[in-house]
Design a protein around this motif. Sequence first.
Motif, PDB file in Angstrom:
ATOM      1  N   ASP A 153       0.859  -1.180   0.000  1.00  0.00           N
ATOM      2  CA  ASP A 153       0.000   0.000   0.000  1.00  0.00           C
ATOM      3  C   ASP A 153       0.899   1.234   0.000  1.00  0.00           C
ATOM      4  OD1 ASP A 153      -2.049   1.805   0.186  1.00  0.00           O
ATOM      5  OD2 ASP A 153      -2.380   1.526   2.331  1.00  0.00           O
ATOM      6  N   ARG A 176       1.785   5.062  -0.055  1.00  0.00           N
ATOM      7  CA  ARG A 176       1.237   6.372   0.298  1.00  0.00           C
ATOM      8  C   ARG A 176       1.915   7.429  -0.575  1.00  0.00           C
ATOM      9  NH1 ARG A 176      -1.870   7.308   4.443  1.00  0.00           N
ATOM     10  NH2 ARG A 176      -1.054   9.426   4.682  1.00  0.00           N
ATOM     11  N   ALA A 222       2.342  11.489  -1.802  1.00  0.00           N
ATOM     12  CA  ALA A 222       2.193  12.918  -1.514  1.00  0.00           C
ATOM     13  C   ALA A 222       2.344  13.688  -2.823  1.00  0.00           C
ATOM     14  CB  ALA A 222       3.248  13.382  -0.519  1.00  0.00           C
ATOM     15  N   ASP A 249      -2.636  10.572  -1.031  1.00  0.00           N
ATOM     16  CA  ASP A 249      -2.871  10.540   0.416  1.00  0.00           C
ATOM     17  C   ASP A 249      -2.633  11.898   1.066  1.00  0.00           C
ATOM     18  OD1 ASP A 249      -3.164   7.469   0.982  1.00  0.00           O
ATOM     19  OD2 ASP A 249      -1.467   7.668  -0.374  1.00  0.00           O
ATOM     20  N   ASP A 300       5.121  11.203   5.981  1.00  0.00           N
ATOM     21  CA  ASP A 300       4.192  10.077   6.053  1.00  0.00           C
ATOM     22  C   ASP A 300       3.784   9.636   4.645  1.00  0.00           C
ATOM     23  OD1 ASP A 300       2.594   8.143   7.160  1.00  0.00           O
ATOM     24  OD2 ASP A 300       0.881   9.486   7.484  1.00  0.00           O
ATOM     25  N   PHE A 301       4.775   9.397   3.779  1.00  0.00           N
ATOM     26  CA  PHE A 301       4.479   8.964   2.415  1.00  0.00           C
ATOM     27  C   PHE A 301       5.683   8.224   1.838  1.00  0.00           C
ATOM     28  CE2 PHE A 301       5.721  13.465   2.468  1.00  0.00           C
ATOM     29  CZ  PHE A 301       6.851  13.478   1.654  1.00  0.00           C
ATOM     30  N   ASP A 302       5.396   7.418   0.789  1.00  0.00           N
ATOM     31  CA  ASP A 302       6.423   6.591   0.152  1.00  0.00           C
ATOM     32  C   ASP A 302       6.836   7.111  -1.218  1.00  0.00           C
ATOM     33  OD1 ASP A 302       6.098   4.423   2.212  1.00  0.00           O
ATOM     34  OD2 ASP A 302       4.108   4.313   1.289  1.00  0.00           O
ATOM     35  N   LYS A 349       0.350   4.116  -7.205  1.00  0.00           N
ATOM     36  CA  LYS A 349      -0.534   3.244  -6.429  1.00  0.00           C
ATOM     37  C   LYS A 349      -0.657   1.851  -7.056  1.00  0.00           C
ATOM     38  CE  LYS A 349      -2.451   6.004  -3.194  1.00  0.00           C
ATOM     39  NZ  LYS A 349      -2.558   5.662  -1.749  1.00  0.00           N
TER      40      LYS A 349
END
Length: 232
Positions: free
Chosen positions: A72, A74, A76, A93, A110-112, A157
């Motif tokens: 999953d 994430r 930005a 996200d 807070d993202f990949d 995604k």
Amino acid sequence: MGKLGKRTVAAREAFAGKENLTVEEAVSLIKASANAKFDETLEIAMNLGVDPRHADQMVRGVVGLPNGTGKDVRVAVFARGPKADEATAAGADVVGAEDLMEIVQGGKIDFDRCIATPDMMPVVGRLGKVLGPRNLMPNPKVGTVTMDVAEAVKAAKGGEVQFKVEKAGVIHAGIGKISFDDKKLVENVRAFVNAVSKARPSGSKGAYLKKISLSSTMGPGVSINVDNAVAE
């Protein structure tokens, strides 16, 4: 050295003396030996005949794995106005501009994957020291600086994987979950290897793909036959 656990000992025994396997053989062996209490990732490590300290030997790119990563991701997006709305609608996200920059500067990442529209790069550029070491800096060469933010979000995604050679000439990535069936993992391996193969830089001389190894997150690695790995 501490005593090895039964699982580790069994895995090492299963891999003993096995090398230069076909992709199919390696995937089957790794799946049979992966018994952690979570769904491990199939990881690939490629030793390349390049010296990334030279600009004409840098290897980087992106590949859409045919069966995704199982992760999953994430995402930005740095964008304003309608483009920000497009990113949100596509499933991003986190979406923002200067406000997102301040959040990242504050240490919250807070993202990949990070995507930006071209007009936002002066803002994103201030985050180079934060995003760069994490390989999150948007780059037009891998499609993360773009006006088509919706497509970029969907690609991220959907199982798109970025790769970049490290100082030692190694590329490492996660390319699927052990719970995938063998055929899907084999397809992902070959797609990734072929993408790296096609990204051979002009400054690379001699052998380019020197060694390829596969492993699960918690398991030992096994080398695979390079010619077999690049076969369609």
